[in-house]
Scaffold this motif. Structure first.
Motif, PDB file in Angstrom:
ATOM      1  N   PRO A  48      40.769  52.798  34.237  1.00 26.36           N
ATOM      2  CA  PRO A  48      39.924  53.959  34.342  1.00 26.36           C
ATOM      3  C   PRO A  48      38.278  53.442  34.851  1.00 26.36           C
ATOM      4  O   PRO A  48      37.753  54.070  35.582  1.00 26.36           O
ATOM      5  N   GLN A  49      38.002  52.267  34.334  1.00 23.77           N
ATOM      6  CA  GLN A  49      36.628  51.990  34.995  1.00 23.77           C
ATOM      7  C   GLN A  49      36.870  51.755  36.441  1.00 23.77           C
ATOM      8  O   GLN A  49      35.752  52.002  37.236  1.00 23.77           O
ATOM      9  N   ASP A  50      37.994  51.274  37.079  1.00 22.89           N
ATOM     10  CA  ASP A  50      37.949  51.288  38.546  1.00 22.89           C
ATOM     11  C   ASP A  50      37.992  52.560  39.213  1.00 22.89           C
ATOM     12  O   ASP A  50      37.466  52.668  40.128  1.00 22.89           O
ATOM     13  N   MET A  51      38.546  53.661  38.599  1.00 21.20           N
ATOM     14  CA  MET A  51      38.581  54.994  39.119  1.00 21.20           C
ATOM     15  C   MET A  51      37.153  55.401  39.158  1.00 21.20           C
ATOM     16  O   MET A  51      36.845  55.943  40.269  1.00 21.20           O
ATOM     17  N   ASP A  52      36.363  55.147  38.212  1.00 22.50           N
ATOM     18  CA  ASP A  52      35.065  55.528  38.222  1.00 22.50           C
ATOM     19  C   ASP A  52      34.497  54.988  39.465  1.00 22.50           C
ATOM     20  O   ASP A  52      33.447  55.571  40.240  1.00 22.50           O
ATOM     21  N   THR A  53      34.580  53.546  39.595  1.00 23.87           N
ATOM     22  CA  THR A  53      33.774  52.911  40.854  1.00 23.87           C
ATOM     23  C   THR A  53      34.569  53.354  42.002  1.00 23.87           C
ATOM     24  O   THR A  53      33.673  53.555  43.007  1.00 23.87           O
ATOM     25  N   LEU A  54      35.843  53.873  42.229  1.00 32.92           N
ATOM     26  CA  LEU A  54      36.426  54.239  43.537  1.00 32.92           C
ATOM     27  C   LEU A  54      35.650  55.649  43.797  1.00 32.92           C
ATOM     28  O   LEU A  54      35.226  55.823  44.975  1.00 32.92           O
ATOM     29  N   MET A  55      35.334  56.288  42.720  1.00 31.14           N
ATOM     30  CA  MET A  55      34.698  57.635  42.915  1.00 31.14           C
ATOM     31  C   MET A  55      33.285  57.450  43.502  1.00 31.14           C
ATOM     32  O   MET A  55      32.585  58.111  44.190  1.00 31.14           O
ATOM     33  N   SER A  56      32.471  56.388  42.707  1.00 29.47           N
ATOM     34  CA  SER A  56      31.365  55.972  43.170  1.00 29.47           C
ATOM     35  C   SER A  56      31.300  55.673  44.637  1.00 29.47           C
ATOM     36  O   SER A  56      30.332  55.873  45.516  1.00 29.47           O
ATOM     37  N   THR A  57      32.295  55.010  45.222  1.00 28.87           N
ATOM     38  CA  THR A  57      32.222  54.359  46.510  1.00 28.87           C
ATOM     39  C   THR A  57      32.462  55.585  47.414  1.00 28.87           C
ATOM     40  O   THR A  57      31.518  55.813  48.247  1.00 28.87           O
TER      41      THR A  57
END
Length: 101
Positions: A48-57
């Motif tokens: 989930p944390q990486d999903m948020d970071t991918l959205m931030s990218t």
């Protein structure tokens, strides 16, 4: 992911079976031909944390915020933490700019 690179026409008879509906009012009779669909794509589970970071990218690319994009890529462990953020940010912008409106 059907495309010519992963659809193969197989030789030999197809298994007997009912006619297959293709579209509205259309049917295909068994012809003895078989298709094989192959796909060796990558399947992973994203934290989930990486999903948020991918959205931030995506947001940072859209906003042309390449400094924050570098930080995202570091958080995703794509770039090392000790990379030169200024240089990498400039390099990231060059191939992306022509595609951003």
């Amino acid at each position: 992911d059907p495309h010519p690179g992963n659809i193969l026409r197989m030789t030999g008879p197809a298994p007997e079976g009912p006619r297959t509906a293709v579209g509205e009012g259309e049917e295909v009779a068994a012809t003895g031909a078989k298709l094989a669909i192959i796909d060796c794509g990558c399947m992973i589970t994203i934290a989930p944390q990486d999903m948020d970071t991918l959205m931030s990218t995506l947001i940072h690319i859209t906003n042309r915020n390449y400094g924050a994009l570098v930080d995202d890529l570091i958080d995703l462990q794509i770039l090392p933490a000790d990379c030169n953020r200024t240089v990498v940010g400039e390099l990231l912008g060059k191939p992306l700019e022509p595609y951003l409106m």
